[in-house]
Motif scaffolding. Structure first.
Motif, PDB file in Angstrom:
ATOM      1  N   CYS A 250       0.845  -1.194   0.000  1.00 26.76           N
ATOM      2  CA  CYS A 250       0.000   0.000   0.000  1.00 26.76           C
ATOM      3  C   CYS A 250       0.879   1.242   0.000  1.00 26.76           C
ATOM      4  CB  CYS A 250      -0.952   0.012   1.201  1.00 26.76           C
ATOM      5  SG  CYS A 250      -0.126   0.209   2.798  1.00 26.76           S
ATOM      6  N   GLU A 251       0.285   2.372  -0.279  1.00 24.04           N
ATOM      7  CA  GLU A 251       1.016   3.637  -0.279  1.00 24.04           C
ATOM      8  C   GLU A 251       1.242   4.104   1.164  1.00 24.04           C
ATOM      9  OE1 GLU A 251      -0.642   6.570  -2.912  1.00 24.04           O
ATOM     10  OE2 GLU A 251      -1.154   5.049  -4.419  1.00 24.04           O
ATOM     11  N   PRO A 252       2.309   4.837   1.425  1.00 22.21           N
ATOM     12  CA  PRO A 252       2.595   5.300   2.792  1.00 22.21           C
ATOM     13  C   PRO A 252       1.456   6.121   3.404  1.00 22.21           C
ATOM     14  CG  PRO A 252       4.489   5.669   1.363  1.00 22.21           C
ATOM     15  CD  PRO A 252       3.368   5.231   0.473  1.00 22.21           C
ATOM     16  N   SER A 253       0.696   6.822   2.570  1.00 18.17           N
ATOM     17  CA  SER A 253      -0.367   7.690   3.083  1.00 18.17           C
ATOM     18  C   SER A 253      -1.503   6.925   3.733  1.00 18.17           C
ATOM     19  CB  SER A 253      -0.918   8.563   1.944  1.00 18.17           C
ATOM     20  OG  SER A 253      -1.466   7.747   0.915  1.00 18.17           O
ATOM     21  N   VAL A 254      -1.659   5.629   3.403  1.00 15.90           N
ATOM     22  CA  VAL A 254      -2.778   4.860   3.985  1.00 15.90           C
ATOM     23  C   VAL A 254      -2.288   3.769   4.934  1.00 15.90           C
ATOM     24  CG1 VAL A 254      -4.292   5.320   2.017  1.00 15.90           C
ATOM     25  CG2 VAL A 254      -2.875   3.256   2.021  1.00 15.90           C
ATOM     26  N   GLN A 255      -0.970   3.638   5.126  1.00 17.28           N
ATOM     27  CA  GLN A 255      -0.446   2.576   5.970  1.00 17.28           C
ATOM     28  C   GLN A 255      -0.990   2.670   7.399  1.00 17.28           C
ATOM     29  OE1 GLN A 255       3.822   0.400   6.886  1.00 17.28           O
ATOM     30  NE2 GLN A 255       3.822   2.615   6.722  1.00 17.28           N
ATOM     31  N   GLY A 256      -1.008   3.855   7.978  1.00 17.45           N
ATOM     32  CA  GLY A 256      -1.518   4.018   9.343  1.00 17.45           C
ATOM     33  C   GLY A 256      -2.974   3.636   9.447  1.00 17.45           C
ATOM     34  N   GLN A 257      -3.764   4.006   8.445  1.00 14.08           N
ATOM     35  CA  GLN A 257      -5.185   3.657   8.442  1.00 14.08           C
ATOM     36  C   GLN A 257      -5.379   2.149   8.344  1.00 14.08           C
ATOM     37  OE1 GLN A 257      -7.376   5.729   5.403  1.00 14.08           O
ATOM     38  NE2 GLN A 257      -9.326   4.803   5.960  1.00 14.08           N
ATOM     39  N   VAL A 258      -4.553   1.490   7.520  1.00 17.41           N
ATOM     40  CA  VAL A 258      -4.633   0.033   7.381  1.00 17.41           C
ATOM     41  C   VAL A 258      -4.327  -0.646   8.710  1.00 17.41           C
ATOM     42  CG1 VAL A 258      -3.496  -1.971   6.326  1.00 17.41           C
ATOM     43  CG2 VAL A 258      -4.142  -0.017   4.904  1.00 17.41           C
ATOM     44  N   VAL A 259      -3.266  -0.205   9.387  1.00 17.95           N
ATOM     45  CA  VAL A 259      -2.903  -0.785  10.687  1.00 17.95           C
ATOM     46  C   VAL A 259      -4.035  -0.607  11.689  1.00 17.95           C
ATOM     47  CG1 VAL A 259      -1.356  -0.574  12.679  1.00 17.95           C
ATOM     48  CG2 VAL A 259      -0.419  -0.525  10.352  1.00 17.95           C
ATOM     49  N   ASP A 260      -4.612   0.589  11.736  1.00 21.40           N
ATOM     50  CA  ASP A 260      -5.677   0.872  12.688  1.00 21.40           C
ATOM     51  C   ASP A 260      -6.903  -0.003  12.434  1.00 21.40           C
ATOM     52  OD1 ASP A 260      -6.895   2.551  14.835  1.00 21.40           O
ATOM     53  OD2 ASP A 260      -8.234   3.156  13.191  1.00 21.40           O
ATOM     54  N   ARG A 261      -7.267  -0.165  11.167  1.00 20.81           N
ATOM     55  CA  ARG A 261      -8.444  -0.966  10.832  1.00 20.81           C
ATOM     56  C   ARG A 261      -8.219  -2.448  11.140  1.00 20.81           C
ATOM     57  NH1 ARG A 261     -13.052   1.579  11.219  1.00 20.81           N
ATOM     58  NH2 ARG A 261     -12.979   3.589  10.154  1.00 20.81           N
ATOM     59  N   ILE A 262      -7.024  -2.944  10.903  1.00 24.14           N
ATOM     60  CA  ILE A 262      -6.741  -4.340  11.228  1.00 24.14           C
ATOM     61  C   ILE A 262      -6.782  -4.546  12.737  1.00 24.14           C
ATOM     62  CG2 ILE A 262      -4.965  -6.140  11.177  1.00 24.14           C
ATOM     63  CD1 ILE A 262      -4.119  -5.069   8.439  1.00 24.14           C
ATOM     64  N   ARG A 263      -6.245  -3.584  13.487  1.00 25.33           N
ATOM     65  CA  ARG A 263      -6.275  -3.672  14.954  1.00 25.33           C
ATOM     66  C   ARG A 263      -7.726  -3.742  15.457  1.00 25.33           C
ATOM     67  NH1 ARG A 263      -3.785   0.640  15.951  1.00 25.33           N
ATOM     68  NH2 ARG A 263      -1.695  -0.139  16.477  1.00 25.33           N
ATOM     69  N   ARG A 264      -8.574  -2.883  14.938  1.00 25.02           N
ATOM     70  CA  ARG A 264      -9.977  -2.887  15.361  1.00 25.02           C
ATOM     71  C   ARG A 264     -10.683  -4.187  14.977  1.00 25.02           C
ATOM     72  NH1 ARG A 264     -12.546   3.117  14.176  1.00 25.02           N
ATOM     73  NH2 ARG A 264     -10.786   4.374  14.894  1.00 25.02           N
ATOM     74  N   THR A 265     -10.381  -4.689  13.797  1.00 31.09           N
ATOM     75  CA  THR A 265     -11.021  -5.934  13.344  1.00 31.09           C
ATOM     76  C   THR A 265     -10.583  -7.119  14.194  1.00 31.09           C
ATOM     77  OG1 THR A 265     -11.073  -5.054  11.089  1.00 31.09           O
ATOM     78  CG2 THR A 265     -11.432  -7.408  11.352  1.00 31.09           C
ATOM     79  N   LEU A 266      -9.310  -7.170  14.570  1.00 27.01           N
ATOM     80  CA  LEU A 266      -8.827  -8.249  15.436  1.00 27.01           C
ATOM     81  C   LEU A 266      -9.524  -8.226  16.792  1.00 27.01           C
ATOM     82  CD1 LEU A 266      -5.006  -8.163  14.642  1.00 27.01           C
ATOM     83  CD2 LEU A 266      -6.582 -10.054  14.179  1.00 27.01           C
ATOM     84  N   LEU A 267      -9.752  -7.028  17.304  1.00 22.53           N
ATOM     85  CA  LEU A 267     -10.464  -6.891  18.573  1.00 22.53           C
ATOM     86  C   LEU A 267     -11.882  -7.432  18.448  1.00 22.53           C
ATOM     87  CD1 LEU A 267     -10.264  -5.773  21.492  1.00 22.53           C
ATOM     88  CD2 LEU A 267     -11.164  -3.609  20.605  1.00 22.53           C
ATOM     89  N   GLU A 268     -12.503  -7.152  17.314  1.00 16.02           N
ATOM     90  CA  GLU A 268     -13.866  -7.641  17.070  1.00 16.02           C
ATOM     91  C   GLU A 268     -13.893  -9.159  16.904  1.00 16.02           C
ATOM     92  OE1 GLU A 268     -17.130  -7.528  13.437  1.00 16.02           O
ATOM     93  OE2 GLU A 268     -15.520  -6.042  13.496  1.00 16.02           O
ATOM     94  N   PHE A 269     -12.911  -9.696  16.178  1.00 12.02           N
ATOM     95  CA  PHE A 269     -12.899 -11.133  15.878  1.00 12.02           C
ATOM     96  C   PHE A 269     -12.522 -11.981  17.092  1.00 12.02           C
ATOM     97  CE2 PHE A 269     -11.952 -10.938  10.992  1.00 12.02           C
ATOM     98  CZ  PHE A 269     -13.182 -10.335  10.797  1.00 12.02           C
ATOM     99  N   TYR A 270     -11.440 -11.577  17.781  1.00  6.54           N
ATOM    100  CA  TYR A 270     -10.851 -12.459  18.798  1.00  6.54           C
ATOM    101  C   TYR A 270     -10.802 -11.876  20.194  1.00  6.54           C
ATOM    102  CZ  TYR A 270      -9.223 -14.611  14.456  1.00  6.54           C
ATOM    103  OH  TYR A 270      -9.161 -15.169  13.208  1.00  6.54           O
TER     104      TYR A 270
END
Length: 507
Positions: A250-270
């Protein structure tokens, strides 16, 4: 033991009982019965092997096996039927077709990460195609391997479909035997050894390997949905899936957003502690546990990173700003580590993918159809899924397999049947109409050579029933129009003659 199993399987195959479709259908139905009747025992074995949730077992393995068997039962007569092909002028009156026929004895070497699906799906194809098959499940999924050895002889012909258990030495002994096809699922390093062993007998192989499957996220797509789907595909089965997204581009401009969304999804899943989640699995053994941990050395995870050797537990982990030439980016991860590599744009992502071995799968998250088409056209992979991950595997209509480093051959549905069949070319002629063949016989002269060339260069003719019907209809209509035109011309000519006669008479 291994040699005796192969000999029994070959003797049983040579008896001819797999030739009939009725026998194949009976064996497929018995395999389906085994899967449905023993679901609870299979789920228990997978829980013991890798802490697999009882709800994940049907979703990740058993339903796909059931669907594959049902499709084979429904379509077997169609798949096994002779397949007419086009003819030329020299063979226009002959029977010309392809006849699928069994190869013989197939060796199926299964994998430990999905020990039932990746062992039984090839077996479905082998049975449907009329082969015998020696089944070698992975010793790493110990409980599943032992259960398969106990169950399969109860439901299937024990001579035609023996199960051989054991480790590397048993597998090596099997590979010393002569088979008619070897179907292996596993790592590229072992795949090379399998291919080398098969080459000694000129045995064809299907190698379902793996590699590093890239996942490109375009900055303008719905990143929230993209990360939700990627998180599921990466961390289901604790990341031990050959077509899991291996890394994100991904482009550097969206890397932080990607990390944040994965973190939130992991919290929801597990939940806050995935170790306590019934839906989160474990690494298969201590060797793989240590290997995965070593890949993280030198990095500070932005998500996860916790581990417990006593349980072979590694938390869902995300690593950002990973250098392209790091060890983490050279080896297939096959675990719950998700590195993020930044690229400047889609052009850079395409270059990054093409500089590496051809992956088993490519995932593209992008809302621009033109851009998606471009990335698909300018890269190569075994399969590709756009705006999701792994779902192409669920369709029996799509061939599943790698390309280059990620594998040889394909299977699922009819593709399994064809992969494990010999496509026999058949031409059935009569001893009549010998005058048609004279042009090819000596002594040759210019006229005969010209006729032979014309016949051999003639375009292929589709003689399938539907095409033949339309050809007859078109011929009849054409002849009718021609006759009508001739009649009209004759009448016109007759009237013209009559007019000249009466004009001359009056004058």
């Amino acid at each position: 033991m291994e040699r005796q199993a192969v000999l029994r399987a070959r003797e049983a195959f040579l008896s001819g009982r797999t030739r009939t479709l009725e026998f194949r259908l009976q064996q497929l139905q018995a395999l389906l019965t085994m899967i449905t009747e023993k679901e609870a025992e299979i789920s228990t074995a997978l829980k013991q092997d890798m802490n697999r949730s009882q709800y994940d077992t049907p979703l990740l393995e058993l339903i796909s096996i059931e669907n594959e068997i049902k499709l084979a039962i429904e379509k077997l007569a169609e798949w096994a039927a002779p397949r007419p092909v086009e003819k030329n002028l020299l063979t226009i009156s002959d029977e010309v077709y392809i006849q699928p026929e069994p190869l013989g004895v197939v060796l199926i070497i299964g994998a430990w990460n999905y020990p039932w699906a990746l062992t039984l799906l090839p077996l479905v194809g082998a049975i449907a195609a009329g082969n015998a098959a020696v089944v070698k499940p992975s010793e790493l999924s110990e409980y599943s391997s032992l259960l398969l050895r106990a169950l399969l002889p109860r439901y299937l012909d024990k001579d035609l479909y023996p199960v051989v258990t054991g480790g590397a030495s048993e597998t090596q002994e099997l590979l010393r035997q002569r088979f008619d096809h070897v179907f292996y699922t596993g790592s590229s390093s072992v795949g090379r050894l399998v291919m080398e062993a098969a080459a000694r007998h000129l045995t064809p192989v299907t190698l379902e390997l793996g590699g590093k499957s890239p996942c490109y996220i375009d900055r303008n797509c719905n990143i929230r949905t993209a990360c939700r789907r990627i998180t599921w595909g990466k961390f289901v089965n604790c990341g031990q899936t050959c077509i899991a997204p291996d890394y994100i581009l991904c482009e550097p401009s969206v890397q932080g957003q990607v990390v944040d969304r994965i973190r939130r999804t992991l919290l929801e899943f597990y939940g806050a502690d995935p170790k306590c989640s019934p839906d989160y699995g474990r690494i298969i053994n201590q060797r793989h546990f240590s290997r995965i941990l070593s890949l993280m050395e030198g990095y500070t995870p932005v998500v996860g990173g916790q581990s417990d050797a006593s349980q072979c537990y590694i938390a869902p982990t995300v690593l950002k700003d990973v250098p392209p030439h790091s060890r983490l980016m050279q080896e297939e991860i096959f675990g719950p580590l998700l590195p993020i590599v930044t690229v400047s744009d889609m052009d850079d992502a395409i270059r990054f993918i093409n500089e590496r071995e051809k992956p088993l799968a490519l995932y593209i998250f992008c809302s621009d159809k033109k851009a998606v088409r471009r990335m698909m056209e300018e890269t190569t992979s075994g399969g590709v899924t756009v705006n999701d991950v792994m779902m192409h595997y669920t369709l029996s209509s799509l061939p599943f397999g790698g390309v280059g480093h990620s594998g040889i051959g394909r299977y699922h549905g009819r593709h399994s049947f064809d992969q494990l069949s010999h496509q026999r070319a058949c031409l059935v002629r009569t001893l009549g109409m010998e005058s048609v063949n004279l042009a090819r016989y000596p002594p040759q002269d210019r006229r005969r050579a010209r006729r032979a060339r014309m016949a051999l260069r003639s375009p292929l003719i589709d003689t399938s029933k539907r095409t033949l019907v339309w050809a007859v209809v078109a011929t009849v209509i054409g002849l009718g129009l021609l006759i009508t035109l001739v009649v009209i011309l004759l009448i016109a000519a007759g009237l013209n003659c009559t007019c000249w006669y009466w004009r001359g008479f009056y004058n």
